[in-house]
Design a protein around this motif. Structure first.
Motif: not given
Length: 261
Positions: A176-182, A222-227
């Motif tokens: 699962h990927f989650t955007r940091l700002e979200i 994808a590398r820096y802004r998503w966990k």
């Protein structure tokens, strides 16, 4: 530089697949030796449209290649066999600098596969400055996950450059990927009891199914802004409405260390 890169890409593809002439095709038909990614056309690359810079290659490794890679990893002696009365205490191994020969070969195969999708339109699997760096990767981490084990949501350390590749082996799983700002903004709204139509809800997660032999490549956002995470708790490992049967899984992550100044 772009012309040189394209020529190098063409040379690599020719080395892997040979000439396109009928004579070469005939010789290939008579040859039972499997060549890397010979059954994987360029269309096998899947762009995860919700996440800029995230690409998936479902069938990157054939069954034979998966078996060879698993054998090479086993021969390293990194992981001890788990027993019921004595769970394995060694489930992770790292290498820096000079990688094992099989890891170098894996890196070369990744570069070859990416060449299929490089057309210079700005929407490539990896930008040229990452694809043609030398070496492409100089650090690997191998993880052995037992049934039920996963990894918490994280962004890879900044000591590594952009452009990260992960190869999955054995059991399939959902990452699962989650955007940091979200996550940050939505958490604020929930804590304050506020609603904001311009903000996406906290539950926004992008699932990606990682099958045995698959490859994902992360760069840019994808590398820096998503966990990314692998949550193996019941209810998280679901795909197509079905719970995935959790088994042992091995992953190989390849990265490039940042140059020290």
């Amino acid at each position: 530089m772009e012309v040189q890169n394209q020529e190098e890409c063409n040379r690599i593809l020719k080395d892997v697949f040979g000439d396109s002439s009928s004579e070469s095709q005939s010789e290939e038909d008579d040859d039972d030796i499997e060549t890397p990614n010979n059954d994987n056309p360029p269309s096998e690359w899947i762009k995860i449209k919700e996440i800029k810079g995230l690409w998936l290659f479902k069938d990157f490794l054939s069954l034979q290649q998966q078996a060879s890679l698993l054998s090479a990893i086993k021969n390293e002696g990194w992981f001890t066999e788990e027993k019921e009365e004595e769970p394995s205490s060694q489930n992770q191994a790292m290498r820096f600098g000079d990688l094992p020969s099989w890891a170098i070969q894996l890196s070369n195969s990744i570069r070859e596969a990416i060449c299929f999708n490089q057309d210079g339109d700005g929407d490539d699997v990896l930008p040229d400055n990452l694809l043609w760096r030398e070496p492409l990767f100089d650090q690997l981490i191998a993880n052995a996950y037992q049934p039920g084990e996963g990894i918490c949501a994280h962004v890879d350390l900044m000591r590594f450059e952009d452009g990260i590749a992960i190869v999955s082996l054995e059991s399939e799983c959902v990452m699962h990927f989650t955007r940091l700002e979200i996550e940050t903004n939505a958490s604020y709204c929930i804590e304050k009891g506020e609603e904001n139509e311009d903000r996406q809800p906290f539950i926004t997660k992008i699932p990606v199914l990682l099958t045995p032999g698959s490859l994902i490549v992360m760069s840019g956002e994808a590398r820096y802004r998503w966990k990314h995470e692998i949550n193996r708790k019941p209810g998280f490992q679901v795909w197509g409405g079905q719970e995935i049967r959790q088994q042992k899984r091995i992953s190989v992550t390849l990265r490039k260390l940042c140059e020290t100044k």
